[in-house]
Each structure stands twice: as C-alpha cells, then as structure tokens.
Design an enzyme around this catalytic site. Structure first.
Site, PDB file in Angstrom:
ATOM      1  N   ASP A 193       0.828  -1.211   0.000  1.00 20.72           N
ATOM      2  CA  ASP A 193       0.000   0.000   0.000  1.00 20.72           C
ATOM      3  C   ASP A 193       0.858   1.255   0.000  1.00 20.72           C
ATOM      4  O   ASP A 193       2.051   1.218   0.301  1.00 20.72           O
ATOM      5  CB  ASP A 193      -0.928   0.006   1.208  1.00 20.72           C
ATOM      6  CG  ASP A 193      -0.173  -0.018   2.531  1.00 20.72           C
ATOM      7  OD1 ASP A 193       0.787  -0.814   2.650  1.00 20.72           O
ATOM      8  OD2 ASP A 193      -0.551   0.736   3.453  1.00 20.72           O
ATOM      9  N   GLU A 211       0.231  -1.294   5.590  1.00 19.52           N
ATOM     10  CA  GLU A 211       1.272  -0.856   6.515  1.00 19.52           C
ATOM     11  C   GLU A 211       1.023   0.562   6.993  1.00 19.52           C
ATOM     12  O   GLU A 211       1.266   0.903   8.150  1.00 19.52           O
ATOM     13  CB  GLU A 211       2.642  -0.957   5.829  1.00 19.52           C
ATOM     14  CG  GLU A 211       3.832  -0.740   6.759  1.00 19.52           C
ATOM     15  CD  GLU A 211       4.295   0.705   6.841  1.00 19.52           C
ATOM     16  OE1 GLU A 211       5.180   0.991   7.663  1.00 19.52           O
ATOM     17  OE2 GLU A 211       3.763   1.560   6.087  1.00 19.52           O
TER      18      GLU A 211
END
Length: 488
Positions: free
Chosen positions: A79, A146
């Site tokens: 991400d 994350e």
C-alpha cells in the site's frame, strides 16, 4: 511520463516500479495490487500464496551454487499513502501515479509518488523475475495496510515463512542501516454536542491554512514543521477569546501518519467586531509566519468573508473546551532518546480534526521506541480530551523493534557498504514504524535488518526518489544477496 522513468538505470528496478505505480493501491483498498502481485508470481511459475488477511508470499528457489545459503525473507508493503495537493484533480482509487523525471529525482504530478514502499516492492519483483542475479532461496513477503495500521504484518501467521534472515526494504536514507524502530498507537477522541442557531447579527468567514510542507509523522516530526491543525486552533483560540468567534465546522488533516498540511474552518462573529477581527487576525497570522519562516516559507493563511452563513454553530461552552483541549494536546517531539544520538524517542502527531453537525473527532498518532513512554504520552492526550467530555479510544497498537547490535546480517551489510562506498554506513534506529517489530513477534528468532534508497518528502505530494541513490542501492542489494551467510 512513465516511459521516461522506464528508461532510467537500473531498468529492471524502474520498470517494475512503473508497472506497480500503474495499479491503484491506497491503504485498505489493496484488492487490485494483491491480484496484480498474485498474477505476477504465478506467471513466473513460483509458489504464490495469499494469506487470510491479504498478504502475498512468493517463494523462489536458490540460484545454482547458492543452495547452501540461509533462506531469506525479502519484505516490503504494497500500500501507499494517498496525499495530493489541494488543486490537483486525482482519484487514487482509479488512477495510476503520474511520474516524471526532475534532474536526479523521480516525482509525481501533484500527488505522493508511492516510492514508500513501492521501490522496495519493485526491487523484490525485479529479483524474482531475473534469471541472472545470484541469490539464496527467497521468500518474498508483500504485506498490506502498513500505512494505516500495519494490519498485514499483525495478521501474518507464524509458520508461513521458513527464512532465517529478513531484509526489510522500507527505510529512506541510502547511507543508513536500520536495526530498530518506534512502536505506535492511534489515539482518537470523539464527542457529540448540541448545535445552536447562528446569531442573526453574525458575519460568516472561511479560514484556510495551507501551503505547509507536511511529511512523515515519524521521520519528519523533529524538523519543526508546521501542523495545520495546531495553527488553525491557535487562530480560533485567540478569536474566540477576543471576539466570541463561533465554529460551524473544521476540516483539518487527512491521515494519522502524515503531518497535516491544510485545514479549513467555517466560522461566524458578531458584525460589530467585523473590522477589528480582520485586523487582529492579520497580526496573529504575521506572527505565525514569522515563527515558521525558515521551516514553512510557503505557509498561507487566508480569512475570507463568506456570503453563505451557516445555519448552526458550536455552542460557546463546547467550543471553550475544544480549543483549550487542542491547545493542550502535545504535538511534535515529546522526548529524545537517551541511548541513541539524535533519535526521537517519543512524539505525537495531532493528525486530523473534524468538527461539524454536532460531532467532533480528533485523531492522533503517538509513537515511541519505549513502550511505557508511548502510553505515558497517550494517557496525557487522553486526559486532555476526557476533561472536555470526549470518549477516547486506543487502537492500532503495534510494538517497536528492539535493536540487536550483534546481528549477523548487520555485519554482512556493514562490511559490503564500506567496501563499496569507502565509508561506514550509519547504523541507526528510526522513529518511523517499521513492520519488523511486529514480524519479530511472529518469528522471534529471525535476524532482521532494514535499508533502502534515498526518498525525500514521504507521505506528502513532495515525495521524490533519488535516481543516483537507486543505482547505489541496487548495486548494494545485489552484493548482499551474494553474501548471505551459509546455513549452519
């Protein structure tokens, strides 16, 4: 624009980065990039797994002659932070990142670049795809989410990996080798209030704070950058005390891990104070600009009269507690480390303030490399917000990563770096949250290290990746792979 990036050296790295950046991948919306990565691994013919939470694992056997080396886990997160300039029209849910080359830097057009952690992902992809790079057996771990909770790392099950060494490719200075990081916790304060009718003699204004640098709320927290929410609250506090200003709404900041760059407030004042309000506020604005002239030279604060007067506003007593609680809430460095030079130990980012329609929400991200200090600061924030009547919750708690100065893989990386560059790498712990601390709870015997190419301005539209550093980093990665220790 991406073709210009694809022509950069090393082409294997930049081409994979361009492929990745064509796929929308905001945090918590990684479905497309998960599918992209699963398809990538399967097309290479490698064992490719998608665990129950969404992490992708691709396993590649050792190259010829490297079978006796320890299995390594190469890890990065899929991400990216989605931030854009206020005047940039862009949809992170549907569009790929628009990149361009600017001297030694790769940048994005008005948005975050996604080099955090896309360059790490691209590195692993290029190594998986290569038929010539020498390497031991690799377990490529691509985690999700994350940036907004580390839920991918938290949800990874023990027993899925066999690697003895983990190479995390998620730090942002190419002359540093990271052996530790801070933990973090999300502190959220919420409350409801009964709105009241806007006074008939009121004049409406829109106050806008913008033009701040923003940045990573861990790596940049020590730089003395402006926080749009704290600047806005300072203005509201003074105007409330001096002129009885009433708040209709506030929209400040966007993500917990990004230092807020912009805030907009809809307010009213009694028309009798109209001229004095504008004059007094300009004095305060000038004071703030003077204080931040070095770190925030592009700060803009505008106060514009609005023809559309809001129907309802926050009652004075609720507002009294709000502006005082926000003034009390610590923002920035709380304590420096006593064990590591120039390392922030504990900090807080007052990341997002949302007020309006009878509801308010204040979101913070508190970080520390000392677990007890993290909760000490979180409890300080909680106390301030509870005194104003808020409900305060703690979520997304994740541990720090305790440094291991006796790490075998640290010795390998330090030696290679010095040989290649003629100088020693800085062995550091960082104030950002890396997934190593969490992964270490699942695999406590795994030897972990973190490194990466130079990236500046992460978590802001000024994010940029150094081309020369990527070349230096790529050479470093390849030699590290060749010198992974032999199995015992």
């Amino acid at each position: 624009m991406s073709q210009e990036v694809r022509n950069l050296e090393p082409k294997a790295l930049w081409n994979k980065f361009a492929d990745l950046n064509a796929v929308p991948r905001p945090s918590k919306k990684e479905e497309r990039v998960i599918a992209f990565m699963m398809d990538f691994g399967k097309k290479l013919g490698f064992e490719t797994l998608n665990d129950t939470i969404g992490n992708v694992i691709i396993k590649k056997p050792a190259s010829a002659g490297m079978e006796n080396r320890k299995t390594i886990v190469m890890q990065s997160h899929l991400d990216m932070v989605h931030q854009k300039n206020n005047d940039t029209v862009f949809d992170f849910d549907t569009q790929g990142i628009e990149m361009y080359v600017d001297g030694d830097w790769v940048r994005a057009k008005g948005t975050t670049l996604g080099a955090d952690n896309g360059l790490g992902v691209a590195t692993i992809m290029a190594i998986l795809e290569s038929t010539t790079i020498k390497h031991p057996a690799i377990e490529a771990l691509f985690t999700i989410d994350e940036e907004t909770g580390m839920t991918g790392a938290m949800g990874l099950q023990g027993g899925m990996l066999e690697g003895e060494i983990l190479l995390n490719l998620d730090t942002e200075e190419d002359d540093e080798i990271d052996i530790g990081c801070a933990g973090g916790i999300d502190v959220t304060a919420t409350a409801e209030y009964d709105e009241e009718e806007t006074p008939e003699n009121a004049v409406a204004y829109t106050i806008t704070v913008k033009g701040l640098n923003g940045g990573h709320s861990g790596m940049d927290i020590h730089k003395g950058l402006g926080n749009a929410n704290k600047i806005m609250n300072r203005l509201l506090f003074d105007a409330f005390d001096a002129f009885g200003l009433q708040i209709a709404s506030i929209r400040g900041g966007s993500l917990r891990n990004a230092i807020p760059r912009e805030s907009v407030a809809q307010v009213v004042i009694a028309n009798v104070y109209d001229d004095a309000f504008a004059f007094d506020m300009q004095d305060i604005i000038n004071e703030i600009k003077s204080e931040l002239k070095t770190t925030e030279p592009h700060l803009e604060v505008t106060i514009v009269k609005s023809e559309n007067k809001p129907a309802k506003v926050m009652p004075p007593m609720a507002q009294y507690f709000l502006v005082r609680a926000l003034y009390t809430a610590h923002n920035g460095v709380y304590r420096m480390s006593a064990d590591f030079d120039d390392l922030v130990e504990t900090s807080n980012n007052v990341a997002k303030v949302m007020v309006g329609e009878g509801k308010l929400s204040i979101q913070c991200l508190t970080r520390s490399s000392v677990e007890t200090a993290k909760f000490d600061l979180a409890n300080s924030l909680r106390s301030a917000f509870e005194l104003m009547g808020c409900e305060v919750t703690y979520e997304g708690n994740y541990p720090g990563w305790t440094p291991n100065a006796n790490s075998e893989i640290l010795d390998v990386l330090s030696s290679i770096y010095e040989k290649q560059n003629g100088a020693k790498a800085a062995v550091v712990a960082c104030h950002a949250g890396l997934e190593c601390g969490i992964l270490g709870t699942h695999y406590p015997e795994m030897d972990m290290i973190s490194f990466g190419p130079t990236i500046k301005g992460a978590h802001s539209p000024d994010e940029r990746a150094s081309i020369s550093s990527a070349q230096k980093y790529w050479k470093f990665v390849l030699e590290v792979l060749e010198h992974i220790p032999i199995k015992k």
